[in-house]
Design a protein around this motif. Structure first.
Motif, PDB file in Angstrom:
ATOM      1  N   SER A  22      15.602  46.350  14.023  1.00  0.00           N
ATOM      2  CA  SER A  22      15.459  46.967  12.703  1.00  0.00           C
ATOM      3  C   SER A  22      16.313  46.174  11.721  1.00  0.00           C
ATOM      4  O   SER A  22      17.198  45.406  12.112  1.00  0.00           O
ATOM      5  N   LYS A  23      16.044  46.375  10.461  1.00  0.00           N
ATOM      6  CA  LYS A  23      16.773  45.651   9.431  1.00  0.00           C
ATOM      7  C   LYS A  23      18.197  46.187   9.350  1.00  0.00           C
ATOM      8  O   LYS A  23      18.440  47.386   9.431  1.00  0.00           O
ATOM      9  N   ILE A  24      19.127  45.258   9.173  1.00  0.00           N
ATOM     10  CA  ILE A  24      20.538  45.628   9.053  1.00  0.00           C
ATOM     11  C   ILE A  24      20.762  46.147   7.643  1.00  0.00           C
ATOM     12  O   ILE A  24      20.445  45.458   6.652  1.00  0.00           O
ATOM     13  N   ILE A  59      26.018  37.883   9.817  1.00  0.00           N
ATOM     14  CA  ILE A  59      25.077  37.587  10.901  1.00  0.00           C
ATOM     15  C   ILE A  59      24.239  36.366  10.557  1.00  0.00           C
ATOM     16  O   ILE A  59      24.029  35.492  11.395  1.00  0.00           O
ATOM     17  N   ILE A  60      23.789  36.270   9.315  1.00  0.00           N
ATOM     18  CA  ILE A  60      22.971  35.111   8.922  1.00  0.00           C
ATOM     19  C   ILE A  60      23.797  33.837   9.006  1.00  0.00           C
ATOM     20  O   ILE A  60      23.314  32.818   9.510  1.00  0.00           O
ATOM     21  N   SER A  61      25.047  33.856   8.547  1.00  0.00           N
ATOM     22  CA  SER A  61      25.848  32.636   8.620  1.00  0.00           C
ATOM     23  C   SER A  61      26.153  32.260  10.064  1.00  0.00           C
ATOM     24  O   SER A  61      26.212  31.079  10.402  1.00  0.00           O
ATOM     25  N   LYS A  62      26.321  33.245  10.951  1.00  0.00           N
ATOM     26  CA  LYS A  62      26.569  32.942  12.362  1.00  0.00           C
ATOM     27  C   LYS A  62      25.299  32.462  13.067  1.00  0.00           C
ATOM     28  O   LYS A  62      25.352  31.589  13.924  1.00  0.00           O
ATOM     29  N   ARG A  63      24.155  33.024  12.746  1.00  0.00           N
ATOM     30  CA  ARG A  63      22.899  32.718  13.442  1.00  0.00           C
ATOM     31  C   ARG A  63      22.147  31.529  12.853  1.00  0.00           C
ATOM     32  O   ARG A  63      21.132  31.124  13.397  1.00  0.00           O
ATOM     33  N   SER A  77      19.017  33.156   2.216  1.00  0.00           N
ATOM     34  CA  SER A  77      19.849  34.280   2.615  1.00  0.00           C
ATOM     35  C   SER A  77      19.601  35.449   1.655  1.00  0.00           C
ATOM     36  O   SER A  77      19.014  35.256   0.586  1.00  0.00           O
ATOM     37  N   PRO A  78      20.040  36.647   2.021  1.00  0.00           N
ATOM     38  CA  PRO A  78      19.860  37.784   1.097  1.00  0.00           C
ATOM     39  C   PRO A  78      20.551  37.557  -0.244  1.00  0.00           C
ATOM     40  O   PRO A  78      20.138  38.105  -1.259  1.00  0.00           O
ATOM     41  N   ALA A  79      21.572  36.711  -0.263  1.00  0.00           N
ATOM     42  CA  ALA A  79      22.252  36.407  -1.516  1.00  0.00           C
ATOM     43  C   ALA A  79      21.482  35.376  -2.337  1.00  0.00           C
ATOM     44  O   ALA A  79      21.847  35.078  -3.466  1.00  0.00           O
ATOM     45  N   GLY A  80      20.402  34.824  -1.751  1.00  0.00           N
ATOM     46  CA  GLY A  80      19.586  33.853  -2.471  1.00  0.00           C
ATOM     47  C   GLY A  80      19.977  32.418  -2.215  1.00  0.00           C
ATOM     48  O   GLY A  80      19.424  31.503  -2.825  1.00  0.00           O
TER      49      GLY A  80
END
Length: 138
Positions: free
Chosen positions: A16-18, A27-31, A56-59
Motif C-alpha cells: 500500500s502507499k506510504i 524510503i525512496i532515497s534508500k531504494r 520523487s514525491p518532492a518532484g
C-alpha cells in the motif's frame, strides 16, 4: 553440536502507499539504487540501451541511462519525428498511387482508341480501292 539457525518463513506484506511523507522520502532515497540495479544488470548482460527517469514525491528527478539518458531521449524523439514523416510519406504514396491508376486507365483508353482507328483505316481503305498501295493489287 551446533544447531543451524531456523529459517523464518516469508511473511506476506500488504502493498500500500506510504502515508507519512518523511518516511516516503527516506524510503525512496534508500531504494533508489535498488530501482536502478536491475536495469543496470540488463544493460551489462544483454547489451540493451535503457533510459529511466523517476520523480520523487518532492518532484526531484532521478535518472539512469545506458549509455546516457539524453541519448535515449533523443533517440525516442527522433523515432517519433520519423514516424510522423512516415505517415506523410504514406499520404504522398497514396496520392501517387491514385495518380498512377488514373494515368494507366487513360493509357488503356487511348490504346483502345488507337486500335479502333487502325480498324477504321483498314476498313476505309478496303472501300476505296484506289487509295490502297499498288503492292496489294498483286
Amino acid at each position: 553440536m551446533v544447531k543451524k539457525p531456523t529459517r523464518q518463513s516469508h511473511k506476506k506484506i500488504t502493498i500500500s502507499k506510504i502515508q507519512n511523507k518523511s518516511n516516503l522520502q527516506v524510503i525512496i532515497s534508500k531504494r533508489r539504487s535498488e530501482i536502478f540495479k536491475i536495469p543496470s544488470e540488463l544493460c551489462r548482460f544483454c547489451g540493451v540501451e535503457i533510459g529511466i527517469i523517476v520523480f520523487s514525491p518532492a518532484g526531484k528527478p532521478f535518472a539512469f541511462g545506458h549509455p546516457e539518458v539524453e541519448s535515449i531521449i533523443n533517440r525516442i524523439l527522433t523515432l517519433n519525428t520519423s514516424a510522423s514523416s512516415t505517415t506523410n510519406n504514406q499520404t504522398i504514396d497514396d496520392q501517387l498511387s491514385k495518380e498512377l491508376t488514373s494515368l494507366l486507365s487513360c493509357l488503356e483508353a487511348e490504346k483502345k482508341k488507337g486500335k479502333e482507328l487502325d480498324r477504321l483505316r483498314k476498313y476505309g481503305t478496303s472501300q476505296c480501292w484506289w487509295e490502297a498501295p499498288i503492292e496489294e493489287f498483286g
